[in-house]
Design an enzyme around this catalytic site. Structure first.
Site, mmCIF file in Angstrom:
data_model
loop_
_atom_site.group_PDB
_atom_site.id
_atom_site.type_symbol
_atom_site.label_atom_id
_atom_site.label_comp_id
_atom_site.label_asym_id
_atom_site.label_seq_id
_atom_site.Cartn_x
_atom_site.Cartn_y
_atom_site.Cartn_z
ATOM 1 N N SER A 1 0.844 -1.184 0.000
ATOM 2 C CA SER A 1 0.000 0.000 0.000
ATOM 3 C C SER A 1 0.885 1.242 0.000
ATOM 4 C CB SER A 1 -0.948 -0.038 1.204
ATOM 5 O OG SER A 1 -1.853 1.034 1.176
ATOM 6 N N TYR B 1 -5.791 6.951 -7.364
ATOM 7 C CA TYR B 1 -4.776 6.024 -6.862
ATOM 8 C C TYR B 1 -4.986 5.760 -5.378
ATOM 9 C CZ TYR B 1 -0.321 4.328 -5.111
ATOM 10 O OH TYR B 1 0.645 3.600 -4.453
ATOM 11 N N LYS C 1 -6.120 2.248 -3.055
ATOM 12 C CA LYS C 1 -5.350 1.730 -1.917
ATOM 13 C C LYS C 1 -6.141 1.815 -0.611
ATOM 14 C CE LYS C 1 -1.517 0.611 -4.065
ATOM 15 N NZ LYS C 1 -1.049 -0.802 -4.136
#
Length: 283
Positions: free
Chosen positions: A130, A144, A148
């Site tokens: 991560s 993005y 995560k």
């Protein structure tokens, strides 16, 4: 077979490649998956396979082949993924689906398959790669970070679900790592001039995409890989979240402090010692 059996995705370069090297150095066995071409060296304890993590059937097939070849799977590292730069308004549907399919669903499919084979053995470890951006995001990296954040959410739940089966789950929150993640592996939405000032503030330039050559700076991939592998090899280290990179602790502390400042504006929010400590430290 002596040594652990690792399955590492996205192993062709960057952190994935460094993880392969580190695992081999400590005497363990690696199945390294790549999506395209790769120049991983021949090694008696290394098997290279091709995998598009977005394909659930292919992900399950790879896990099954690991068990067929080696008799077990000890460690899964969900490393495959990519970054994306673009304001939320600029991001197309396909760009959004691509990053979620890879960073979130790819890890989900592999995690499901890994738990299925680890659970009967009452042993195993799943490592999710991560980012500190999953604690607090920044402009133009929203999609993005969203991929995560979703990865961390299901992984935290999964950790509690599989603990009684002897399976560990770790979330490696990376700061800046000196790889091609920010260059060759980065994807860019078509820029709108309305966000030029914002990009200049965040990146120092309104121009995207930037050059695809070189690396982005930060902690050396070999050093980051060593932290992750050493964590897996330390049975007493039961942390769910592992900070990786020289800048990671400071970035996480700052993100948590911002969140706590918002929460503490609600008079019902408990003024715990932790909240006071973080707020005081961060000013």
């Amino acid at each position: 077979m002596s040594g652990r059996v690792w399955l590492i995705t996205g192993a062709s370069r960057g952190l994935g490649r460094a993880l392969v090297d580190r695992v081999l150095d400590v005497g363990d066995n690696v199945i390294a998956t790549v999506r395209g071409e790769a120049d991983l060296p021949a090694h008696e304890r290394l098997v290279v396979d091709h995998l598009d993590v977005r394909d659930r059937g292919a992900a399950r097939a790879v896990v099954s082949s690991v068990v067929e070849k080696f008799g077990r799977l000890d460690v899964l590292v969900d490393n495959a993924g990519h970054g994306a730069v673009g304001a939320i308004e600029e991001t197309t549907e396909q760009e959004a689906r691509d990053i979620v399919d890879t960073n979130f669903f790819g890890a989900l499919w592999l995690s499901q398959a890994a738990v299925e084979v680890m659970r009967p053995r009452r042993s195993g470890h799943i490592v999710q790669i991560s980012t500190v951006g999953a604690v607090g995001t920044m402009p133009t990296l929203g999609l993005y970070a969203a991929s995560k954040w979703a990865l961390e959410a299901f992984s935290e739940a999964m950790a509690a679900e599989v603990k009684d089966f002897g399976i560990r789950v770790s979330i490696a929150e990376l700061g800046a790592v000196d790889t091609q993640w920010g260059t060759r592996s980065m994807r860019f939405s078509a820029p709108s001039p309305d966000y030029d000032d914002l990009r200049t503030t965040v990146f120092g330039t309104p121009d995207v995409p930037w050059p695809r050559e070189g690396t982005g700076g930060g902690t050396a991939p070999a050093d980051a890989a060593a932290v992750i592998v050493d964590h897996v090899r330390s049975p007493g280290d039961d942390r769910l979240r592992l900070l990786v990179g020289d800048d990671a602790p400071g970035q996480v502390a700052e993100a948590l402090a911002r969140r706590l400042r918002d929460y503490r504006r609600d008079e019902r929010f408990p003024a715990t010692a932790l909240a006071r400590s973080i707020t005081t430290t961060s000013g």
